[in-house]
Scaffold this motif. Structure first.
Motif, short mmCIF file in Angstrom:
data_model
loop_
_atom_site.label_atom_id
_atom_site.label_comp_id
_atom_site.label_asym_id
_atom_site.label_seq_id
_atom_site.Cartn_x
_atom_site.Cartn_y
_atom_site.Cartn_z
N GLY A 52 107.56 -5.11 63.76
CA GLY A 52 106.61 -4.02 63.99
C GLY A 52 105.65 -4.27 65.13
O GLY A 52 104.71 -3.49 65.33
N GLY A 53 105.85 -5.32 65.89
CA GLY A 53 104.97 -5.65 67.01
C GLY A 53 105.38 -4.92 68.29
O GLY A 53 106.12 -3.94 68.25
N ALA A 54 104.91 -5.45 69.39
CA ALA A 54 105.17 -4.83 70.69
C ALA A 54 106.67 -4.71 70.97
O ALA A 54 107.46 -5.55 70.51
N GLU A 55 107.05 -3.68 71.70
CA GLU A 55 108.47 -3.42 71.96
C GLU A 55 108.95 -4.07 73.24
O GLU A 55 109.73 -3.49 74.00
N ALA A 56 108.52 -5.28 73.46
CA ALA A 56 108.87 -5.98 74.71
C ALA A 56 110.37 -6.20 74.82
O ALA A 56 110.95 -6.05 75.90
N PHE A 57 111.01 -6.52 73.70
CA PHE A 57 112.44 -6.83 73.77
C PHE A 57 113.25 -5.60 74.17
O PHE A 57 114.02 -5.64 75.14
N SER A 58 113.09 -4.51 73.43
CA SER A 58 113.96 -3.35 73.71
C SER A 58 113.62 -2.71 75.06
O SER A 58 114.50 -2.15 75.72
N GLN A 59 112.35 -2.81 75.47
CA GLN A 59 112.02 -2.27 76.79
C GLN A 59 112.71 -3.07 77.90
O GLN A 59 113.13 -2.50 78.90
N ALA A 60 112.85 -4.36 77.69
CA ALA A 60 113.48 -5.19 78.72
C ALA A 60 115.01 -5.20 78.60
O ALA A 60 115.71 -5.30 79.60
N HIS A 61 115.52 -5.11 77.36
CA HIS A 61 116.95 -5.35 77.16
C HIS A 61 117.71 -4.22 76.50
O HIS A 61 118.92 -4.32 76.30
N GLY A 62 117.04 -3.14 76.12
CA GLY A 62 117.73 -2.01 75.52
C GLY A 62 117.99 -2.21 74.04
O GLY A 62 117.55 -3.19 73.44
N GLU B 239 109.12 -7.72 67.64
CA GLU B 239 109.36 -6.27 67.67
C GLU B 239 109.96 -5.79 66.34
O GLU B 239 109.56 -4.76 65.81
N ALA B 240 110.92 -6.54 65.81
CA ALA B 240 111.55 -6.15 64.54
C ALA B 240 110.54 -6.15 63.40
O ALA B 240 110.70 -5.42 62.43
N GLU C 107 101.60 -12.84 65.03
CA GLU C 107 102.60 -13.00 66.09
C GLU C 107 102.75 -14.46 66.52
O GLU C 107 103.87 -14.94 66.74
N ALA C 108 101.65 -15.19 66.60
CA ALA C 108 101.73 -16.57 67.08
C ALA C 108 102.61 -17.42 66.16
O ALA C 108 103.42 -18.23 66.63
N THR C 109 102.46 -17.22 64.85
CA THR C 109 103.29 -17.99 63.90
C THR C 109 104.75 -17.57 64.00
O THR C 109 105.65 -18.43 63.96
N LEU C 110 105.01 -16.28 64.12
CA LEU C 110 106.40 -15.84 64.29
C LEU C 110 107.03 -16.51 65.51
O LEU C 110 108.17 -16.97 65.45
N ARG C 111 106.29 -16.58 66.57
CA ARG C 111 106.83 -17.21 67.78
C ARG C 111 107.03 -18.71 67.58
O ARG C 111 108.02 -19.29 68.06
N ARG C 112 106.14 -19.32 66.86
CA ARG C 112 106.30 -20.76 66.59
C ARG C 112 107.53 -21.02 65.72
O ARG C 112 108.24 -22.01 65.90
N VAL C 113 107.79 -20.12 64.77
CA VAL C 113 109.00 -20.27 63.93
C VAL C 113 110.25 -20.20 64.80
O VAL C 113 111.15 -21.04 64.68
N VAL C 114 110.30 -19.22 65.68
CA VAL C 114 111.48 -19.07 66.54
C VAL C 114 111.67 -20.31 67.41
O VAL C 114 112.79 -20.82 67.57
N ARG C 115 110.56 -20.81 67.95
CA ARG C 115 110.67 -21.98 68.83
C ARG C 115 111.14 -23.22 68.07
O ARG C 115 112.03 -23.94 68.52
N GLN C 116 110.56 -23.44 66.89
CA GLN C 116 110.96 -24.61 66.12
C GLN C 116 112.40 -24.45 65.61
O GLN C 116 113.18 -25.41 65.61
#
Lengths: 219, 219
Positions: free
Chosen positions: B115-125, B112-113, B69-78
Motif C-alpha cells: 500500500g505504499g508508493a507506486e514506485a515499482f509499477s511506475q518504473a516497470h509496469g 507498493e504491494a 517502510e524502512a523495516t520492509l526494505r530491511r527485510v528484503v535486503r536481509q
C-alpha cells in the motif's frame, strides 16, 4: 494475476464480494491454508492452475499391425538422430554408446505402448514418462522441436499413411506431459494432425529445428 | 498416468466404459483436439492439471502501518543477502551493483504491494511476478529455500510479531507462483504460519539453506 479484489472487513468465514474491475478473472474465491486475520483489507488473487495436461489416446494395435515393429523402431531411431542434431540436442547424451542405448530403450517403450512385447516395463518398471523426464529441463519450445522432428522422422521412414494420424494424436498429446519448464502463462500449443500437415514440411522443419539437410530422408 | 482404460470399438461420440483397475484415477473422460478414428481400441489416459496455484492474500495496509517502510526494505535486503549465500545464490546476479539494484527494485515492489508508493509499477509496469520470473529456472526446492531465508530475514530484522503472520501468508502463497520448473508430480508443499514456526528456527534454517552463520542476525 488480478489484484483488484478486496475483502473489506472480511472474516475468514465471509465470502468475497469483489469490487467490479476489468481483469477478466472469473471470481475471487480462495483455498489453501493461508487465511488472513479478521478485519483486514486483504486483496485476494484467485487460485488457478498452471498447465493443463490433455487426455492422451494411447494407440490401438492397428499401428503395430500395419506399420510393424521394424518401422516403429526406425521411426524412433530417425527421430532421435534428428533430435540430436537439433536445437535440443544438448538434452541427449553426447556419448554414442549411451545415446544408442537410450534410443533402443525408447523404441522398446514405443513398441510396448503399441501392444508389442513388454521388454521396456520388464526391464524398467511402470514409472510414468512424465516422472522419467523430470531430470531434464523441457520447455514448451523444446516440445515443439520434438514434434517437428517426429513429423520429419515419420516422413523419412515412409510411415504408413493409414496409421500416421493415430500415431500423431498419441505423441502430440503425450508430449505435453513431458513439459516441466514453463516459460509462459499460455497453455502449450496443440498441433492437430490437420494442423501439422500444413505446419510441417521438409523445408519448414529443416529451418525450424536447425537440422542439417544431410540428415534428412536418410533413414 | 493410468493406462488401464480401454474404449472397445468406441466411436468419437461414445463414452468410455473403463475396465475396472486400481490406478486411483477418477475417470476416463477426454478433451482436446486428439480424437482417434472409430473402431479403435485406444487406451485413454485422463486429462489432468499440473501445478495448482493457490489464491494469494495480498497484504492490507496494516503491515506498512505497523512495520513501516524502512523495516520492509530491511527485510528484503536481509532476505536477499541470505539468498545470495544460499543454495540458490546462482539465480542472482554475481555483480554487486546489479544485485543491489535488483534488491531495491524488489523492495519497491514489496512496499507498493503493502500500500505504499507506486514506485515499482511506475518504473516497470504491471506485468505479473510469475511472468517476470520465467527467465529463471525455479523449482519446488528453490521455493522452500526462498521461504526459509525469508523466515530468517524476518527474524533477523526484528519484524513486528503482530503482522508477521499476514506477511507470511502473502509470501508463502505468492511464492508458489514463482515455481516454473517441476521436478515432481506432487503439489508444492504448503507451509502455514503455524507450520513455519516449528519448521524454521535459526539452527534448521542455517543447516537447510547452507548460509554461513556469520550472515545470520547481522541485518
Amino acid at each position: 494475476m488480478c489484484q483488484s479484489a478486496t475483502l473489506p472487513n472480511a472474516t475468514p468465514s465471509e465470502t468475497a464480494s469483489p469490487t467490479p474491475h476489468t481483469c477478466g478473472c472469473s471470481g475471487h474465491g480462495h483455498t489453501g491454508p493461508a487465511m488472513p486475520a479478521p478485519g483486514e483489507n486483504v486483496r485476494w488473487v484467485d487460485a488457478a492452475t498452471d498447465m493443463e495436461l490433455p487426455a492422451v489416446p494411447f494407440p490401438s494395435r492397428r499401428i503395430l499391425e500395419i506399420a510393424g515393429e521394424a518401422t516403429l523402431r526406425r521411426v524412433v531411431r530417425q527421430h532421435h538422430r534428428l533430435l540430436r542434431a537439433s536445437e535440443i540436442g544438448h538434452l541427449f547424451a553426447p556419448d554414442e554408446a549411451t545415446f544408442n542405448t537410450l534410443v533402443e530403450r525408447i523404441a522398446d517403450y514405443v513398441v510396448e505402448a503399441c501392444g508389442g512385447a513388454e521388454a521396456f516395463s520388464q526391464a524398467h518398471g511402470k514409472q510414468c514418462m512424465r516422472t522419467r523426464h523430470f531430470p531434464f529441463s523441457i520447455d514448451e519450445s523444446a516440445r515443439e522441436t520434438w514434434l517437428a522432428c517426429l513429423w520429419q522422422a515419420l516422413y523419412d521412414t515412409g510411415f504408413p499413411l493409414t496409421v500416421w494420424e493415430e500415431y500423431w494424436q498419441w505423441m502430440e498429446a503425450f508430449s505435453v506431459r513431458m513439459i516441466n519448464r514453463r516459460t509462459t502463462k499460455a497453455q502449450p500449443v496443440r498441433i492437430s494432425y490437420a494442423e501439422a500437415k500444413t505446419r510441417f514440411d521438409l523445408t519448414t522443419v529443416t529451418a525450424a529445428i536447425g537440422v542439417p539437410p544431410s540428415l534428412l530422408t536418410s533413414a
